[in-house]
Design a protein around this motif. Structure first.
Motif, PDB file in Angstrom:
ATOM      1  N   PHE A 188      -5.492  -7.663   5.431  1.00 49.84           N
ATOM      2  CA  PHE A 188      -4.098  -8.177   5.942  1.00 49.84           C
ATOM      3  C   PHE A 188      -3.064  -7.600   5.476  1.00 49.84           C
ATOM      4  O   PHE A 188      -1.813  -7.583   6.229  1.00 49.84           O
ATOM      5  CB  PHE A 188      -4.099  -9.844   5.669  1.00 49.84           C
ATOM      6  CG  PHE A 188      -3.228 -10.485   6.125  1.00 49.84           C
ATOM      7  CD1 PHE A 188      -3.154 -10.710   7.607  1.00 49.84           C
ATOM      8  CD2 PHE A 188      -2.288 -11.114   5.477  1.00 49.84           C
ATOM      9  CE1 PHE A 188      -2.184 -11.381   8.276  1.00 49.84           C
ATOM     10  CE2 PHE A 188      -1.287 -11.948   6.231  1.00 49.84           C
ATOM     11  CZ  PHE A 188      -1.310 -12.117   7.343  1.00 49.84           C
ATOM     12  N   ARG A 189      -2.935  -6.922   4.164  1.00 50.99           N
ATOM     13  CA  ARG A 189      -1.762  -6.431   3.685  1.00 50.99           C
ATOM     14  C   ARG A 189      -1.528  -5.225   4.562  1.00 50.99           C
ATOM     15  O   ARG A 189      -0.301  -4.757   4.931  1.00 50.99           O
ATOM     16  CB  ARG A 189      -2.260  -5.993   2.069  1.00 50.99           C
ATOM     17  CG  ARG A 189      -0.863  -5.059   1.637  1.00 50.99           C
ATOM     18  CD  ARG A 189      -1.244  -4.823   0.223  1.00 50.99           C
ATOM     19  NE  ARG A 189      -0.311  -3.888  -0.579  1.00 50.99           N
ATOM     20  CZ  ARG A 189      -0.437  -3.330  -1.600  1.00 50.99           C
ATOM     21  NH1 ARG A 189      -1.574  -3.408  -2.342  1.00 50.99           N
ATOM     22  NH2 ARG A 189       0.506  -2.956  -2.198  1.00 50.99           N
ATOM     23  N   ALA A 190      -2.570  -4.291   4.840  1.00 51.56           N
ATOM     24  CA  ALA A 190      -2.366  -3.288   5.592  1.00 51.56           C
ATOM     25  C   ALA A 190      -2.151  -3.581   7.079  1.00 51.56           C
ATOM     26  O   ALA A 190      -0.979  -2.936   7.577  1.00 51.56           O
ATOM     27  CB  ALA A 190      -3.716  -2.476   5.957  1.00 51.56           C
ATOM     28  N   PHE A 191      -2.255  -4.605   7.691  1.00 58.36           N
ATOM     29  CA  PHE A 191      -1.741  -5.166   8.893  1.00 58.36           C
ATOM     30  C   PHE A 191      -0.335  -5.291   9.038  1.00 58.36           C
ATOM     31  O   PHE A 191       0.337  -4.675   9.709  1.00 58.36           O
ATOM     32  CB  PHE A 191      -2.645  -6.228   9.438  1.00 58.36           C
ATOM     33  CG  PHE A 191      -1.921  -7.034  10.703  1.00 58.36           C
ATOM     34  CD1 PHE A 191      -1.689  -6.535  11.665  1.00 58.36           C
ATOM     35  CD2 PHE A 191      -1.381  -8.273  10.330  1.00 58.36           C
ATOM     36  CE1 PHE A 191      -1.294  -7.190  12.559  1.00 58.36           C
ATOM     37  CE2 PHE A 191      -0.557  -9.112  11.172  1.00 58.36           C
ATOM     38  CZ  PHE A 191      -0.542  -8.534  12.611  1.00 58.36           C
ATOM     39  N   LEU A 192      -0.002  -6.072   8.030  1.00 54.89           N
ATOM     40  CA  LEU A 192       1.550  -6.315   7.864  1.00 54.89           C
ATOM     41  C   LEU A 192       2.315  -5.075   7.759  1.00 54.89           C
ATOM     42  O   LEU A 192       3.515  -4.966   8.037  1.00 54.89           O
ATOM     43  CB  LEU A 192       1.658  -7.272   6.637  1.00 54.89           C
ATOM     44  CG  LEU A 192       1.141  -8.729   6.648  1.00 54.89           C
ATOM     45  CD1 LEU A 192       1.467  -9.689   5.373  1.00 54.89           C
ATOM     46  CD2 LEU A 192       1.918  -9.454   7.989  1.00 54.89           C
ATOM     47  N   HIS A 193       1.762  -4.288   7.009  1.00 59.41           N
ATOM     48  CA  HIS A 193       2.467  -2.860   6.419  1.00 59.41           C
ATOM     49  C   HIS A 193       2.625  -2.079   7.594  1.00 59.41           C
ATOM     50  O   HIS A 193       3.396  -0.949   7.605  1.00 59.41           O
ATOM     51  CB  HIS A 193       1.736  -2.283   5.468  1.00 59.41           C
ATOM     52  CG  HIS A 193       2.686  -1.280   4.620  1.00 59.41           C
ATOM     53  ND1 HIS A 193       2.591   0.218   4.826  1.00 59.41           N
ATOM     54  CD2 HIS A 193       3.358  -1.333   3.670  1.00 59.41           C
ATOM     55  CE1 HIS A 193       3.213   0.694   3.929  1.00 59.41           C
ATOM     56  NE2 HIS A 193       4.004  -0.300   3.244  1.00 59.41           N
ATOM     57  N   ASN A 194       2.121  -2.264   8.846  1.00 59.53           N
ATOM     58  CA  ASN A 194       2.259  -1.418  10.103  1.00 59.53           C
ATOM     59  C   ASN A 194       3.683  -1.397  10.571  1.00 59.53           C
ATOM     60  O   ASN A 194       3.985  -0.465  11.181  1.00 59.53           O
ATOM     61  CB  ASN A 194       1.228  -1.962  11.223  1.00 59.53           C
ATOM     62  CG  ASN A 194      -0.048  -1.220  10.961  1.00 59.53           C
ATOM     63  OD1 ASN A 194      -0.141   0.100  11.393  1.00 59.53           O
ATOM     64  ND2 ASN A 194      -1.048  -1.734  10.208  1.00 59.53           N
ATOM     65  N   THR A 195       4.574  -2.208  10.157  1.00 61.26           N
ATOM     66  CA  THR A 195       5.908  -2.224  10.596  1.00 61.26           C
ATOM     67  C   THR A 195       6.600  -0.919  10.135  1.00 61.26           C
ATOM     68  O   THR A 195       7.408  -0.453  10.887  1.00 61.26           O
ATOM     69  CB  THR A 195       6.730  -3.544  10.054  1.00 61.26           C
ATOM     70  OG1 THR A 195       8.054  -3.388  10.738  1.00 61.26           O
ATOM     71  CG2 THR A 195       6.679  -3.441   8.461  1.00 61.26           C
ATOM     72  N   TRP A 196       6.055  -0.536   8.826  1.00 62.68           N
ATOM     73  CA  TRP A 196       6.774   0.779   8.504  1.00 62.68           C
ATOM     74  C   TRP A 196       6.318   1.971   9.158  1.00 62.68           C
ATOM     75  O   TRP A 196       6.898   3.000   9.150  1.00 62.68           O
ATOM     76  CB  TRP A 196       6.514   0.844   6.688  1.00 62.68           C
ATOM     77  CG  TRP A 196       7.150  -0.257   6.071  1.00 62.68           C
ATOM     78  CD1 TRP A 196       6.296  -1.440   5.299  1.00 62.68           C
ATOM     79  CD2 TRP A 196       8.401  -0.532   5.881  1.00 62.68           C
ATOM     80  NE1 TRP A 196       7.320  -2.155   4.800  1.00 62.68           N
ATOM     81  CE2 TRP A 196       8.534  -1.783   5.293  1.00 62.68           C
ATOM     82  CE3 TRP A 196       9.664   0.379   6.257  1.00 62.68           C
ATOM     83  CZ2 TRP A 196       9.792  -1.973   4.686  1.00 62.68           C
ATOM     84  CZ3 TRP A 196      10.742  -0.036   5.744  1.00 62.68           C
ATOM     85  CH2 TRP A 196      10.876  -1.287   4.968  1.00 62.68           C
TER      86      TRP A 196
END
Length: 291
Positions: free
Chosen positions: A267-275
């Motif tokens: 889930f952290r990786a998913f959220l970090h895709n904004t970067w």
């Protein structure tokens, strides 16, 4: 509903329905739209187009959340992460979710009225994609590919609004967004995989099975390759390449996080895709500013 709610409380529930408190969905739609808007305009989008596409992205993502929760209200009841959503929990009625989606889609549609006919036609397709995704994902083995088309449809619309045509670079960007959506939404689906398996649902995380991490890596690679191809078509140089290199480094970080398939890390990786999206946009913005 067992009682009539005052409007402030009802509006608060509607805000939760459309995920105002979780802007990651808006950002994942917005970055590809901004890629195209900056590329199509040479870094100088018309003020109204910038306003309309930013506002329209937020409105359509919100409408999509409402229609998604309407179709998934019975399934969400059995998923740990979603069972407390306002519609699933019975805080609002199903007809209210449909009404919210309809109003938001209508307002979004009004934003394209000053644009050309090609944009009007594409907006009809965009609404169909947003409305049909919740049903499509019930039978398609990799619904994230369809999501990539829906989430990336601001790309051809931005080119159409700016240039009254969609060049090959625009279609390459859309194809890149499809693979990016498969990558980040597979990370997201890895969070819900135990619940989805129990309910017999279809997601890319289930379809890919033990190859999930490898397929996410492949999709990131294809995303970057297609974005590089789009840049070549547009005559971009080192600033854009630097943006893609930063995005590649971010993707590698995500792969490190998900390799053990820990739900919180995925889930952290998913959220970090904004970067990832921001890095690509930065490359386009610097490239067009230096021309």
């Amino acid at each position: 509903m067992n009682r009539v709610l005052p409007w402030p409380e009802r509006l608060s529930l509607y805000a939760r329905l459309v995920r105002i408190d979780k802007p990651i969905g808006i950002l994942l739609l917005l970055w590809p739209t901004l890629w195209a808007l900056w590329a199509a305009s040479g870094g100088a989008p018309a003020p109204y187009l910038l306003f309309a596409f930013v506002a329209g992205t937020a409105l359509m993502r919100s409408a999509g959340c409402a229609i998604n929760d309407y179709f998934d209200r019975d399934v969400d009841l059995h998923v740990e992460r979603t069972r407390n959503r306002v519609l699933t929990a019975g805080r609002i009625a199903p007809r209210e979710a449909l009404a919210v989606a309809g109003v938001l889609a209508l307002v979004s549609g009004l934003l394209v009225l000053p644009m050309n006919r090609l944009v009007w036609a594409l907006s009809v397709v965009a609404v169909f994609l947003a409305a049909s995704y919740p049903l499509f994902k019930r039978f398609f083995a990799i619904p994230q590919a369809y999501l990539g088309v829906a989430f990336g449809f601001g790309i051809p619309m931005a080119f159409a609004a700016t240039q009254q045509a969609i060049p090959a670079a625009g279609w390459a960007m859309l194809a890149a967004n499809i693979f990016w959506a498969i990558a980040y939404d597979t990370e997201y689906a890895m969070v819900d995989r135990p619940d989805d398996l129990r309910l017999g649902l279809r997601t890319s995380a289930i379809t890919f099975g033990s190859w999930d991490v490898a397929m996410v890596a492949l999709c990131y690679a294809l995303t970057l390759a297609l974005l590089a191809a789009a840049g070549a078509m547009l005559g971009y140089g080192w600033p854009y390449a630097a943006g893609l290199a930063a995005a590649a480094a971010i993707a590698l970080r995500h792969l490190g996080w998900i390799r053990h398939r820990d739900r919180a890390a995925c889930f952290r990786a998913f959220l970090h895709n904004t970067w990832f999206g921001a890095a690509v946009f930065a490359g386009i913005a610097v490239q067009t500013a230096l021309r």
